[in-house]
Design an enzyme around this catalytic site. Structure first.
Site, short mmCIF file in Angstrom:
data_model
loop_
_atom_site.label_atom_id
_atom_site.label_comp_id
_atom_site.label_asym_id
_atom_site.label_seq_id
_atom_site.Cartn_x
_atom_site.Cartn_y
_atom_site.Cartn_z
CB SER A 186 -0.93 0.12 1.38
OG SER A 186 -0.13 0.35 2.32
CE LYS A 187 -0.21 6.78 -3.20
NZ LYS A 187 0.81 6.63 -4.00
NE ARG A 188 0.35 0.36 5.90
CZ ARG A 188 0.93 -0.76 5.94
NH1 ARG A 188 2.16 -0.91 6.58
NH2 ARG A 188 0.44 -1.81 5.18
CG HIS A 189 4.42 -1.17 1.73
ND1 HIS A 189 3.21 -1.45 1.78
CD2 HIS A 189 5.22 -1.85 2.87
CE1 HIS A 189 3.06 -2.40 2.83
NE2 HIS A 189 4.40 -2.64 3.38
N GLY A 190 5.49 3.20 0.12
CA GLY A 190 6.29 4.17 -0.96
C GLY A 190 5.54 4.37 -2.10
#
Ligand code: GLU
Length: 484
Positions: A247-251
């Site tokens: 997800s976005k959390r991973h970049g």
């Protein structure tokens, strides 16, 4: 047998966001499957949610697919243009007795849901409207009472063989009478997908396994309508390095972001293909054409794939070094422009200079953006000097370094021909004359003309940069050395 001819598959993005890595991989698998079997790869834009969908997103998704080289066949189908057809099929289901009107209000359903969740942790529609007397139903319909349509669940089980999961069995008692048409007359996802997949004559549905729980419901709809059921392949999801869903959390997660960050599309495609699929021979660098020749649904792993950005960067570097400077020209120039290092008007006049720059650097770059960050000195004099290299090559013996560079400067100024071989001879002869190793000149000069301790071979580089730049930069470095 994986195929039923002619193969027709589709990629069906919802244009509520950009094309992300997971979607791109689904599209790629569909594309490869179609090409492998000489079939068609279709596109369907699932834009029934008019509030969250946008034309800008549709354009961006199409752009990203084109950039990846995933050319689709036929005109894309837009769900928003097919509402009448969905309504027609809902009416048909009602006529055949497979659907019934539900008058339960949103509040009533919400209350029931909350109570059920509290009591048992799960909720299924209790079928309150399923057994309403026909007379009652007719009266309420005639009075215009708002209602949804629900599918009348049958008894038994839905069994299908997924190409990746194997046999899947779901008891219908585990499902409820799901809604097929909302009370505002908008069809739900299940209905639209089944109608479209049927009308588009889709033979294989290859999609993310987040849709696995929808499949039994969709199969029941096909059966109720007397339509052939396509084959299914549910692809496991992609995880981040922490083993949580990517997800976005991973970049960066969208294809567009990877393009902006300096990835080449063949590298990204290669990487995406290997996220969950592997060719028989396990090779890592494989072109789209080779993938097409080797692709099979059997090669897709049943386990989630882990997204490893370091590996992607490595792979991208491989592609950059294997691509000719000519072919890298446009994408690199795009980055040079974004970085403000060149302007449109200067490009054609500097074509051979830029090609040389690409050639000299491409063996070490992992992203196209590295060309601008690590190679900016082709377009600007160094603005600063790498600290570690400065300590090592200048500051240990600043006076001697200055003296040597002054002598080199006058030798360089008197050169009539600015050629790699001559530059090398000049530097080697001079160091011999001064009784020091050539490194005592090479490293300080490299730092002076690039600002970095590491660069492509110095003599080639000096030739490429040209006499004027090299002399100016050595003079500038001498100034900073004096001021230290
Ligand atoms: N529009 C759905 C999605 O973006 C795909 C539906 C499908 O492939 O059946 O997840």
């Amino acid at each position: 047998m994986e195929k039923r001819s002619p193969v027709r598959v589709r990629f069906a993005p919802s244009p509520t966001g950009a094309l992300h890595i997971g979607g791109a991989r689904t599209a790629l698998f569909n594309f490869l499957f179609a090409r492998r079997h000489g079939g068609s790869f279709l596109l369907r834009i699932e834009d029934t949610d008019r509030v969250r969908s946008s034309d800008a997103m549709v354009r961006q998704i199409l752009n990203s697919l084109s950039w990846l080289g995933l050319a689709w066949d036929e005109e894309p189908v837009f769900q928003s243009t097919r509402i009448d057809r969905y309504l027609q099929v809902c009416r048909l289901l009602r006529e055949k007795g497979h659907a019934y009107p539900c008058f339960c209000s949103a509040e009533t359903l919400q209350e029931k849901r909350e109570a059920a969740l509290k009591a048992t942790g799960e909720y299924r529609y209790d079928g309150a409207c399923r057994l309403l007397p026909e007379e009652d139903v007719r009266r309420r319909l005639e009075s215009g009472e708002p209602h949804a349509l629900r599918f009348r669940m049958t008894e038994g089980a839905v069994v299908f063989t997924d190409h990746i999961r194997g046999e899947v069995t779901v008891q219908t008692r585990e499902m409820d009478d799901f809604i097929i048409l909302r009370s505002d007359s908008t069809p739900v996802y299940q209905t639209a997908v089944v109608v479209d997949d049927h009308d588009m004559e889709i033979t294989h549905v290859i999609r993310g396994d987040d849709h696995l729980s929808n499949t039994p419901k969709q199969i029941l709809l096909y059966q109720a309508l007397g339509w052939p059921v396509p084959e299914f392949a549910h692809v496991p999801m992609i995880l981040g390095p922490d083993k949580k869903r990517l997800s976005k959390r991973h970049g960066a997660t969208s294809v567009e972001e990877y393009r902006e960050n300096g990835y080449l599309s063949p590298a990204l495609v290669n990487f995406l293909a290997l996220l969950g699929w592997s060719p028989d021979d396990n090779r890592e660098i494989i072109t789209l054409r080779e993938m097409t020749a080797h692709f099979s649904l059997k090669g897709i792993s049943g386990n989630p794939a882990v997204f490893d950005e370091t590996k992607l960067a490595w792979m991208n570097g491989e592609y950059i070094s294997r691509t000719s400077a000519e072919d890298l020209f446009d994408p690199v120039v795009r980055h040079l422009k974004v970085a403000g290092l060149v302007e449109e008007k200067d490009i054609s006049g500097n074509r051979s200079y830029i090609l040389r720059y690409i050639d000299l650097l491409k063996g070490r770059m992992r992203r196209l953006t590295d060309f601008t960050t690590l190679g900016y000195y082709f377009f600007r004099d160094p603005e600063s000097y790498e600290e570690k290299a400065k300590d090592k090559y200048w500051l240990k013996e600043p006076e001697q370094v200055s003296d040597r560079m002054v002598r080199l400067l006058s030798a360089l100024k008197s050169l009539d021909t600015w050629k790699e071989t001559i530059l090398e001879k000049t530097i080697r002869d001079l160091s011999e004359e001064m009784g020091v190793g050539a490194g005592k000149l090479i490293h300080p000069v490299r730092l002076a003309i690039t600002g970095f301790g590491v660069s492509p071979g110095l003599f080639e580089l000096m030739e490429a940069l040209g006499k004027e730049r090299v002399i100016r930069r050595i003079e500038k470095a001498l100034d900073s050395l004096r001021n230290l």
